[in-house]
Scaffold this active site. Sequence first.
Site, PDB file in Angstrom:
ATOM      1  N   GLY A 237       0.317  36.107 -17.493  1.00  0.00           N
ATOM      2  CA  GLY A 237      -0.286  36.054 -16.164  1.00  0.00           C
ATOM      3  C   GLY A 237      -1.283  34.915 -16.008  1.00  0.00           C
ATOM      4  O   GLY A 237      -2.210  34.790 -16.806  1.00  0.00           O
TER       5      GLY A 237
ATOM      6  N   GLY B 168      -3.443  34.358 -13.438  1.00  0.00           N
ATOM      7  CA  GLY B 168      -4.423  34.630 -12.381  1.00  0.00           C
ATOM      8  C   GLY B 168      -5.806  34.164 -12.825  1.00  0.00           C
ATOM      9  O   GLY B 168      -5.945  33.379 -13.763  1.00  0.00           O
ATOM     10  N   PHE B 169      -6.825  34.673 -12.164  1.00  0.00           N
ATOM     11  CA  PHE B 169      -8.196  34.251 -12.478  1.00  0.00           C
ATOM     12  C   PHE B 169      -8.555  34.509 -13.944  1.00  0.00           C
ATOM     13  O   PHE B 169      -9.127  33.659 -14.617  1.00  0.00           O
ATOM     14  CB  PHE B 169      -9.198  34.971 -11.577  1.00  0.00           C
ATOM     15  CG  PHE B 169      -9.184  34.488 -10.160  1.00  0.00           C
ATOM     16  CD1 PHE B 169      -9.672  33.237  -9.841  1.00  0.00           C
ATOM     17  CD2 PHE B 169      -8.678  35.281  -9.138  1.00  0.00           C
ATOM     18  CE1 PHE B 169      -9.670  32.783  -8.533  1.00  0.00           C
ATOM     19  CE2 PHE B 169      -8.665  34.831  -7.824  1.00  0.00           C
ATOM     20  CZ  PHE B 169      -9.166  33.580  -7.520  1.00  0.00           C
TER      21      PHE B 169
ATOM     22  N   VAL C 204       8.387  38.727 -17.955  1.00  0.00           N
ATOM     23  CA  VAL C 204       8.343  39.503 -19.191  1.00  0.00           C
ATOM     24  C   VAL C 204       8.956  40.862 -18.903  1.00  0.00           C
ATOM     25  O   VAL C 204       8.584  41.543 -17.953  1.00  0.00           O
ATOM     26  CB  VAL C 204       6.896  39.647 -19.699  1.00  0.00           C
ATOM     27  CG1 VAL C 204       6.863  40.497 -20.961  1.00  0.00           C
ATOM     28  CG2 VAL C 204       6.295  38.271 -19.953  1.00  0.00           C
TER      29      VAL C 204
ATOM     30  N   GLU D 282     -10.433  40.936   6.965  1.00  0.00           N
ATOM     31  CA  GLU D 282     -10.245  39.497   7.153  1.00  0.00           C
ATOM     32  C   GLU D 282      -8.938  39.202   7.887  1.00  0.00           C
ATOM     33  O   GLU D 282      -8.876  38.332   8.754  1.00  0.00           O
ATOM     34  CB  GLU D 282     -10.302  38.789   5.796  1.00  0.00           C
ATOM     35  CG  GLU D 282     -11.701  38.910   5.186  1.00  0.00           C
ATOM     36  CD  GLU D 282     -11.932  38.121   3.907  1.00  0.00           C
ATOM     37  OE1 GLU D 282     -10.959  37.857   3.184  1.00  0.00           O
ATOM     38  OE2 GLU D 282     -13.098  37.761   3.646  1.00  0.00           O
TER      39      GLU D 282
ATOM     40  N   ASP E 198      -7.477  42.880 -13.057  1.00  0.00           N
ATOM     41  CA  ASP E 198      -7.046  44.017 -12.245  1.00  0.00           C
ATOM     42  C   ASP E 198      -6.279  45.083 -13.015  1.00  0.00           C
ATOM     43  O   ASP E 198      -6.302  46.261 -12.642  1.00  0.00           O
ATOM     44  CB  ASP E 198      -6.128  43.543 -11.098  1.00  0.00           C
ATOM     45  CG  ASP E 198      -6.902  42.901  -9.968  1.00  0.00           C
ATOM     46  OD1 ASP E 198      -8.100  42.609 -10.152  1.00  0.00           O
ATOM     47  OD2 ASP E 198      -6.301  42.698  -8.898  1.00  0.00           O
TER      48      ASP E 198
ATOM     49  N   ALA F 179     -12.054  38.731  -8.382  1.00  0.00           N
ATOM     50  CA  ALA F 179     -11.973  37.551  -9.232  1.00  0.00           C
ATOM     51  C   ALA F 179     -13.115  37.470 -10.259  1.00  0.00           C
ATOM     52  O   ALA F 179     -12.854  37.235 -11.451  1.00  0.00           O
ATOM     53  CB  ALA F 179     -11.920  36.295  -8.371  1.00  0.00           C
TER      54      ALA F 179
END
Lengths: 441, 441
Positions: free
Chosen positions: B17, B19-20, B85, B176, B306, B323
């Site tokens: 992964g 991500g952040f 994966v 948002e 997460d 994040a």
Amino acid sequence: MEQHFPKGSKPRIVIIGGGFGGIELAKKLCSKPVEVIMLDKHNYHTFQPLLYQVATGGLEADSIAFPLRKIFKGHKNLSFRVTEVKKVDAGKNTIETTIGAIEYDYLVLATGSTSNFFGQDEIERNAMPMKSIPEALNLRSLILQNLEAAQIPGNPELKKQLMNFVVVGGGPTGVETAGALAELKKHVLRSDYPDLNINDVNIYLIEGSPELLGNMSVQSQQKSAEFLAELGVIIMNNSRVQAYDGKVLSLLDGQHIPSSTVIWSAGVKGVVLDGLNPEIIVRGNRLKVNEVNLVDGYRNIYAIGDVAAMITEEFPNGHPGVAPAAIQQGKLLAKNLLNIIQKRPLEPFEYIDKGTMATVGRNRAVVDLHKIRFQGVFAWFTWMFVHLMTLVGFRNKLVVFVNWVWSYFSYDRGTRLIIRPFIRPKDLEEISTPHDSTTNH
Amino acid sequence: MEQHFPKGSKPRIVIIGGGFGGIELAKKLCSKPVEVIMLDKHNYHTFQPLLYQVATGGLEADSIAFPLRKIFKGHKNLSFRVTEVKKVDAGKNTIETTIGAIEYDYLVLATGSTSNFFGQDEIERNAMPMKSIPEALNLRSLILQNLEAAQIPGNPELKKQLMNFVVVGGGPTGVETAGALAELKKHVLRSDYPDLNINDVNIYLIEGSPELLGNMSVQSQQKSAEFLAELGVIIMNNSRVQAYDGKVLSLLDGQHIPSSTVIWSAGVKGVVLDGLNPEIIVRGNRLKVNEVNLVDGYRNIYAIGDVAAMITEEFPNGHPGVAPAAIQQGKLLAKNLLNIIQKRPLEPFEYIDKGTMATVGRNRAVVDLHKIRFQGVFAWFTWMFVHLMTLVGFRNKLVVFVNWVWSYFSYDRGTRLIIRPFIRPKDLEEISTPHDSTTNH
């Protein structure tokens, strides 16, 4: 089906296609005593001259697309619809579309052109066209996915195939694409794919005639070939493609090039709608028009831009399929349609040649402005300036400018992203069917 | 299947992964005495906090995506591969992927989260998630295609359905998104669709609890509801969704809202790979980890971000899925993995809460920084500044900045383009199968 737009009292002009010609015509008819309906299958105008930069990871697609609705903002005599036109019924002054039938008083075909595979179905199924944004994004995905796949150990034959990139057609698009791929290889791929031997990446440029850039000066032809050779592009002149099965490209002279990526820029053909008299379709699938762009044999159907062939002594196959020709025809046709409505005499079209240019890469471009010809750094800046100025929309100009300045200093390509799943060209249309609700009318 | 990466002498850390959390960890391991392999199904990092701006036509997708290969440029101890994966085989210290089996010494699961439909299949089939770039682009197409379709004369029921937009979930993403849709309606749709009565466009925000932004201060909750109401959003608190068939959304209290566009931001769940002990999966589909992010019951498998639930007194369900938590865990884990290898003591994780913020629209945002809370114009500029600074990549920062400045002065949204065909969520994965050649190994 229900009538889509009830006819008002003002003469109605229906424009099919939001390319350079179509939008110029529509803009010039804003706030005039006519009703204008523009139809396009996309909700945006595409700046085609920069598609190759989208395909090679240099620009985001959104920076060369411009929302068509925005162009007509605040002009009450103009409507826009996303639809596909199925057929022209000239007898009834009506077109059939996916959103219903639409009547017209004057019809303008500004449908542009599409890749010409010259009837070779197998090539059409396997080679990648680059005439629209979905096609350019699709090509970007394919290029990057092939490099990802080339890292998987195993079959050396397959690896070779994945690392050979072939551009067919040595016109401006082919030259610019081959150059952009060569720069991608030089500045980006080497560091991006440390596990690949990037020297094994080959970029071929295949051209049927003895020279690249057939419409340009000998000076520009030679210089562009020199520039491409400096960047490592393998130029194959006098070569014609015989077949391509998705794995191996076969040339007429018996040579074979294994390649998973064949980019087709070998020619275009006009997009002609059903229902028109087939006898007026001339070379390049264009519609024969007279000196005011009236389609041969019709009294209220016009064609402009790539789909129109205005045959003159100087242009026996019609004007070149470039933006300035389409824009000039659109501009004059707006004037002439108003002349017709106001019963004034018509002005015949006269093409003003704005010159030709092509960029090969960083600091390398060729420019022919009539007698003035120059190549190299200054030509490259000229090319960029002209393209920036021609790009529709201030936001687009800004974003493209930022990208170019950033790339210039970083030697990088920012948008090398596999965002869209790769889809075979022939499947692309099938999945474009929008949301169920839009088709159940 | 052939072994993909032959093992060298250095300890190998496989990170799943980008991500952040994953990229922070990988960056901190660059040039250290370990071999790092990062795997992701995309070739780019997604800046998720701005996905809603892509979906509502404010930003191009490419400006919030960053090529993962670029992050690791020049670092020889790091490899990256695009792959999915399939399974973890902890007994053999191996993972199975679409490009073959890969051995690890240490495995880090940084797989993030996906939309949680809480087992309601019908909703999952019909509502639009917004957790990835393809999903955000897909939503953008749907919104615009529905407005195009609403112009087709006929069925008033269908028109209503096409013009109602429902956002489910009143967390930051939901708030948002609803705000961005309301601004789109106010500043763009009215002039873009002169043939529609834009007052008929309704934006609903549905939240199960009595308040929006459950994790924020009462002040921010009230102010954000006020801001949304000013923009015309219909807020429905204490409302829960029972069913959605693609046409009508049914609420538990018996209300029905006809809508073709339901945006799902009601919750997320961790993405857990097959092969792990199901008993360690806790609330929110997260993996139970200890204070150094080691997955419960394993000796060399870690989870961050997460997908990890580090249960403490203060955080009985694990840290918030934001994040900063992922970045902090990634950073510490890099240190601790080197500590393990060098047989030094480990440092336990301590979360530093950076505060929470949400933007509702132009000049309207709410910010909670511990005791300091502010709302309105200054909060809005703070929100923009923090997001610009956090965005990965200098080019992305530039392009987003240009877009925001331009939008601020023009009141426009530049990227309202239907570039991607709309595809139902459930079909999206099926067509993502890449090019034939990549699967035939």
